[in-house]
Scaffold this active site. Structure first.
Site, PDB file in Angstrom:
ATOM      1  N   GLN A 209       3.681  -3.446  -3.405  1.00 51.45           N
ATOM      2  CA  GLN A 209       3.297  -2.144  -3.108  1.00 51.45           C
ATOM      3  C   GLN A 209       3.942  -0.955  -2.694  1.00 51.45           C
ATOM      4  OE1 GLN A 209       0.715  -4.123  -3.942  1.00 51.45           O
ATOM      5  NE2 GLN A 209      -0.974  -3.019  -5.366  1.00 51.45           N
TER       6      GLN A 209
ATOM      7  N   ASN B 160      -8.936   0.682   2.005  1.00 58.00           N
ATOM      8  CA  ASN B 160      -7.553  -0.100   1.372  1.00 58.00           C
ATOM      9  C   ASN B 160      -7.123  -0.860   0.933  1.00 58.00           C
ATOM     10  OD1 ASN B 160      -5.804   2.131   0.812  1.00 58.00           O
ATOM     11  ND2 ASN B 160      -4.586   1.428   2.700  1.00 58.00           N
TER      12      ASN B 160
ATOM     13  N   ASP C 194      -8.819   4.043  -0.729  1.00 60.47           N
ATOM     14  CA  ASP C 194      -9.001   4.077  -2.126  1.00 60.47           C
ATOM     15  C   ASP C 194     -10.638   4.479  -1.650  1.00 60.47           C
ATOM     16  OD1 ASP C 194      -7.201   1.876  -2.095  1.00 60.47           O
ATOM     17  OD2 ASP C 194      -7.630   2.265  -4.568  1.00 60.47           O
TER      18      ASP C 194
ATOM     19  N   ARG D 202     -11.554  -1.015 -13.279  1.00 63.27           N
ATOM     20  CA  ARG D 202     -10.868  -1.482 -11.420  1.00 63.27           C
ATOM     21  C   ARG D 202     -12.276  -0.841 -10.641  1.00 63.27           C
ATOM     22  NH1 ARG D 202      -5.352  -0.765  -8.889  1.00 63.27           N
ATOM     23  NH2 ARG D 202      -6.278  -1.999  -7.556  1.00 63.27           N
TER      24      ARG D 202
ATOM     25  N   ARG E 181      -1.428   3.163 -10.797  1.00 69.31           N
ATOM     26  CA  ARG E 181      -2.289   2.575  -9.723  1.00 69.31           C
ATOM     27  C   ARG E 181      -2.535   3.699  -9.061  1.00 69.31           C
ATOM     28  NH1 ARG E 181       0.810   3.235  -6.858  1.00 69.31           N
ATOM     29  NH2 ARG E 181       0.039   1.619  -5.402  1.00 69.31           N
ATOM     30  N   GLY E 182      -3.245   3.046  -8.022  1.00 72.88           N
ATOM     31  CA  GLY E 182      -3.534   4.518  -6.543  1.00 72.88           C
ATOM     32  C   GLY E 182      -4.242   5.048  -6.609  1.00 72.88           C
ATOM     33  N   ALA E 183      -5.411   4.841  -6.411  1.00 71.71           N
ATOM     34  CA  ALA E 183      -7.448   5.663  -6.693  1.00 71.71           C
ATOM     35  C   ALA E 183      -6.873   7.269  -6.819  1.00 71.71           C
ATOM     36  CB  ALA E 183      -7.268   5.502  -5.248  1.00 71.71           C
TER      37      ALA E 183
HETATM   38  C1  LIG Z   1      -3.151   7.952  -2.679  1.00 79.33           C
HETATM   39  S1  LIG Z   1      -3.341   6.382  -2.541  1.00 79.33           S
HETATM   40  C2  LIG Z   1      -4.649   4.875  -2.047  1.00 79.33           C
HETATM   41  C3  LIG Z   1      -4.485   4.392  -3.059  1.00 79.33           C
HETATM   42  O1  LIG Z   1      -4.860   4.074  -3.866  1.00 79.33           O
HETATM   43  C4  LIG Z   1      -2.574   3.163  -2.443  1.00 79.33           C
HETATM   44  O2  LIG Z   1      -3.490   2.273  -0.692  1.00 79.33           O
HETATM   45  C5  LIG Z   1      -3.551   1.523  -2.903  1.00 79.33           C
HETATM   46  O3  LIG Z   1      -4.572   0.749  -1.593  1.00 79.33           O
HETATM   47  C6  LIG Z   1      -3.530   1.256  -3.594  1.00 79.33           C
HETATM   48  O4  LIG Z   1      -4.155   0.137  -4.395  1.00 79.33           O
HETATM   49  P1  LIG Z   1      -3.246  -0.900  -6.236  1.00 79.33           P
HETATM   50  O5  LIG Z   1      -4.262  -2.188  -5.915  1.00 79.33           O
HETATM   51  O6  LIG Z   1      -1.809  -0.766  -5.964  1.00 79.33           O
HETATM   52  O7  LIG Z   1      -4.003   0.710  -6.849  1.00 79.33           O
END
Ligand SMILES: CSC[C@@H](O)[C@@H](O)C(=O)COP(=O)(O)O
Length: 372
Positions: free
Chosen positions: A202, A253, A243, A90, A53-55
């Site tokens: 997270q 975000n 994101d 997603r 996960r994470g963009a």
């Molecule tokens: C460098 S990652 C930035 C975002 O992806 C992060 O802040 C975030 O909101 C992640 O969400 P997630 O739902 O855990 O994928």
């Protein structure tokens, strides 16, 4: 970044040269487990279930998902089906679409027999590029921390962050955490307030884990604490990830980011957002147009953790039968953002600010999506 002193990335090509390994983030912080992905479906499921996960990491995994698909069937229909299946995993992080468009534009003109090799090569490049982008974000953001450290005469710089925009959300370094890691490595005293980040936690599980691995002082706080900390003068700076950031600088975000930005504005605390170029959605202007993921209500009503016997267990924490809503992201309007920390420099969160750093993209705002 290191795990128990051993350098790791979040995704890498396995020794067999075609399957892909990831860290299973649903097991952290209690277990460090890696997983081998051998098919498009497994890559899609890893993104959907948030094993990755994470963009930026979602984008990198999608790129390898295309490569895995091409290894099995590199025909036109298979390429389009792989694109569609990964894009549906997603909805919010635009890096997913960015990576898929990149791969599609590269592969579509090639003959089927050349596609798999080209896809693996490009997926590996995207990973390398992400590491370089995040490292550059660190270099660009470090002076912000250094300036506060100089003012505070050696007292710790208190940084508040939300969710996990750390190395686990990218291939390495992280976005919001990159300046923090560099400051820490330079001997600047930093303390990180880690928002727990309900409902999936997270912050409490992932950000706290990786800061521990790197030896960065931190404290987990419940999501509602940030405003109080800011009123008490205990936060020098907020840095979060994103994101999807629109071309005018509205920042989407993890849910709860907006409330931190409001509290920061009310208390005169600088609120920065760290992002690599692929997280800008040049096709969107207004942050209210970003698709907001709504996830299973069970993530709100139940939590998973380790019980006293050391086993992972899931328990219900809310009134049985009460419905719950689970919005995964929110939008912070550009006016509440002090600045965007990108690999090309720090800019104002505005159309002009982003266009100044990315003139080649701002000129062709429409038409980012190949198939979308
Ligand atoms: C460098 S990652 C930035 C975002 O992806 C992060 O802040 C975030 O909101 C992640 O969400 P997630 O739902 O855990 O994928």
């Amino acid at each position: 970044m290191n795990v128990d002193g051993v350098p790791h990335r979040t995704i890498w090509l396995a020794e067999d040269g075609w399957s892909v390994e990831i860290i299973d983030q649903t097991k952290l912080p209690h277990r460090f487990e890696t997983l081998r992905l051998t098919s498009l479906d497994q890559a899609a499921e890893a993104i959907r279930s948030m094993q990755v996960r994470g963009a930026p990491l979602i984008g990198a995994t999608a790129a390898y998902g295309i490569a895995l698909a091409m290894a099995e069937d590199a025909g036109d229909a298979a390429l389009k089906a792989a694109y569609d299946s990964l894009l549906a995993t997603r909805p919010t992080a635009v890096n997913l679409r960015w990576a898929l468009d990149d791969l599609y534009d590269l592969l579509q003109p090639l003959g089927a027999n050349a596609r798999a090799a080209a896809a693996y090569l490009r997926a590996a490049e995207i990973c390398e590029e992400d590491v370089a982008l995040c490292r550059a974000i660190g270099d660009r953001g470090l002076p912000l921390i250094e300036a506060i450290a100089a003012r505070k005469g050696g007292a710790p710089v208190n940084v508040l962050t939300h969710c996990n925009a750390g190395w686990l959300a990218t291939v390495d370094w992280g976005t919001a955490t990159a300046p923090i890691y560099l400051a820490h490595d330079k001997g600047i005293a930093v303390k990180v307030w880690v928002d727990e980040t309900r409902p999936r936690n997270q912050g409490a599980s992932l950000t706290a884990w990786e800061l521990t691995q790197h030896g960065v002082p931190h404290a987990i706080v419940a999501d509602n604490v940030g405003g109080h900390l800011m009123q008490q003068g205990l936060v020098d700076l907020c840095i979060v990830g994103t994101d999807r950031t629109t071309r005018r600088g509205d920042v989407c975000n993890k849910i709860g980011t907006y409330l931190k930005a409001l509290a920061a504005r009310d208390n005169g605390v600088p609120f920065y957002v760290a992002l690599p170029g692929p997280t800008v959605d040049w096709t969107l202007e207004d942050g209210r147009d970003v698709p907001i993921e709504e996830r299973d209500a069970r993530e709100v009503t139940h939590v998973t953790g380790r019980n006293e016997a050391g086993e992972l267990a899931t328990v219900e924490i809310s009134n049985p039968g009460s419905p719950a809503a689970n919005y995964a992201f929110d939008v912070t309007p550009a006016r509440l953002v002090t600045g965007l920390i990108t690999e090309r420099g720090v800019c104002e969160a505005s159309a002009e600010g982003l266009a100044g750093l990315y003139p080649e993209r701002a000129g062709r705002a429409e038409g980012q999506g190949s198939l979308s």
